[in-house]
Scaffold this active site. Structure first.
Site, PDB file in Angstrom:
ATOM      1  N   MET A  37     -95.173 -65.663 -23.719  1.00  0.00           N
ATOM      2  CA  MET A  37     -94.606 -65.473 -25.055  1.00  0.00           C
ATOM      3  C   MET A  37     -93.612 -66.595 -25.349  1.00  0.00           C
ATOM      4  SD  MET A  37     -94.496 -61.411 -25.758  1.00  0.00           S
ATOM      5  CE  MET A  37     -93.036 -61.007 -24.834  1.00  0.00           C
ATOM      6  N   HIS A  44     -92.262 -69.574 -15.603  1.00  0.00           N
ATOM      7  CA  HIS A  44     -93.529 -69.911 -16.268  1.00  0.00           C
ATOM      8  C   HIS A  44     -94.094 -71.212 -15.703  1.00  0.00           C
ATOM      9  CE1 HIS A  44     -91.438 -67.632 -19.643  1.00  0.00           C
ATOM     10  NE2 HIS A  44     -92.549 -66.954 -19.503  1.00  0.00           N
ATOM     11  N   GLY A 154     -96.826 -63.319 -13.513  1.00  0.00           N
ATOM     12  CA  GLY A 154     -95.698 -63.177 -12.589  1.00  0.00           C
ATOM     13  C   GLY A 154     -95.532 -61.736 -12.105  1.00  0.00           C
ATOM     14  N   LYS A 156     -92.756 -60.390 -11.486  1.00  0.00           N
ATOM     15  CA  LYS A 156     -91.560 -59.746 -12.039  1.00  0.00           C
ATOM     16  C   LYS A 156     -91.961 -58.589 -12.950  1.00  0.00           C
ATOM     17  CE  LYS A 156     -88.834 -61.132 -15.433  1.00  0.00           C
ATOM     18  NZ  LYS A 156     -88.633 -59.903 -16.254  1.00  0.00           N
ATOM     19  N   SER A 192     -86.114 -64.925 -16.472  1.00  0.00           N
ATOM     20  CA  SER A 192     -86.664 -64.193 -17.607  1.00  0.00           C
ATOM     21  C   SER A 192     -86.269 -64.940 -18.873  1.00  0.00           C
ATOM     22  CB  SER A 192     -86.073 -62.780 -17.640  1.00  0.00           C
ATOM     23  OG  SER A 192     -86.265 -62.193 -18.915  1.00  0.00           O
ATOM     24  N   SER A 193     -87.155 -64.930 -19.854  1.00  0.00           N
ATOM     25  CA  SER A 193     -86.813 -65.567 -21.132  1.00  0.00           C
ATOM     26  C   SER A 193     -85.611 -64.880 -21.759  1.00  0.00           C
ATOM     27  CB  SER A 193     -88.003 -65.491 -22.091  1.00  0.00           C
ATOM     28  OG  SER A 193     -89.110 -66.134 -21.515  1.00  0.00           O
TER      29      SER A 193
END
Ligand code: PAF
Length: 290
Positions: A37, A44, A154, A156, A192-193
């Site tokens: 996203m 990523h 991932g 996560k 995390s984004s």
């Protein structure tokens, strides 16, 4: 018209993506795929690098999927950094970026939703109604569009990965699904984004998630089998940092149903609110004797 930088072809439409993937396949290249996203970070880039190890063509998709957000403000505030994303993707080895509009993904007449099933009911499924159905639907569509040999996700998002493995198996989707280990900052915070929305003080408090998980890991390595004890090790850290907790739960790694005893491969998963940002993290645990 496809836009091509020195190493990255940017496809905005389904037709452009199809042309770029067809060209790669006609040239005899195998295709790896990393759905994202956007707001790309080292996690990523690790997925892209893993894909690039095995595939000469690597597609990355960048699409903030509205149908998997159950909270309008989370969708609105989700970071969008497209120009930097293209640079990061290319630097990690992506060859094609698919960055579509919403209409390309959900054209007029689009009517199908995947119902994710039992593996999606607990944890994130319970706290984010509709999230996994929306995620599974967009991932199925992306897998159909990209037609990759292997897609990388991932760990996560461990429950997301389990949901994807389930529907790919059930719907006989011919792309192999590859999980990749969580990438962490040096101090343990899972990448995390959403981390880029953490204020400085909250960034420190967010460390309670990984600290709790690592404490539970040490207990499990020392022979602790009680889910309650392992979950408490996480909760103690979250409470000390005053982080409201959605869950800190030990689940079976295959079914994602809660367990009382660590007597098989399990996932200890946590979700907590750090200021305005909701974070998730997890570790895999196995009984010390296995
Ligand atoms: O993990 C994500 O970033 C998203 O859930 C995914 C898999 C790209 C689907 O929108």
């Amino acid at each position: 018209m496809l836009a091509t930088t020195s190493t990255l072809t940017v496809a905005r439409t389904v037709d452009e993506l199809r042309a770029a993937v067809d060209a790669a396949k006609s040239a005899g290249l195998s295709v790896g795929f990393v759905p994202t996203m956007g707001a790309l970070h080292e996690g990523h880039q690790t997925l892209v690098r893993e894909a690039a190890k095995d595939h000469a063509a690597v597609v990355i998709s960048i699409f903030v999927n509205p149908s998997q957000f159950n909270d309008a403000s989370d969708l609105e505030n989700y970071p969008r950094t497209e120009a930097a994303d293209f640079e990061r993707a290319a630097a990690a080895g992506a060859t094609i970026a698919f960055a579509p509009s919403c209409d390309e993904i959900y054209p007029a007449g689009f009517a199908t939703t995947i119902s994710a099933g039992a593996v999606a009911e607990q944890l994130e499924g319970a706290h984010r109604p509709g999230h996994f159905d929306g995620m599974a639907t967009v991932v199925a569509r992306l897998l159909g569009l990209v037609r990759a040999d292997v897609a990388y996700f991932g760990r996560k998002d461990a429950q997301q990965l389990a949901v994807i493995e389930q529907f790919v198996r059930d719907l006989v989707i011919p792309t192999r699904i590859q999980g990749v280990e969580t990438v962490r900052e040096a101090d343990g915070l899972a990448m995390s984004s959403r981390n880029m929305r953490l204020a400085q003080a909250d960034r420190q408090r967010a460390l309670a998630l990984s600290r709790g998980l690592f404490a539970a890991q040490r207990l499990a390595d020392g022979g602790e089998h009680s889910a309650r004890a392992l979950e408490t090790a996480v909760q103690v850290e979250l409470d000390a940092a005053a982080l409201p907790t959605d869950y800190a739960t030990l689940v079976d790694a295959a079914t994602f149903l809660p367990v009382d005893v660590l007597d098989r491969e399990c996932v200890l998963a946590v979700a907590a609110h750090v200021g305005p940002v909701r974070l998730i993290d997890n570790i895999r645990l196995a009984p010390a004797s296995v």
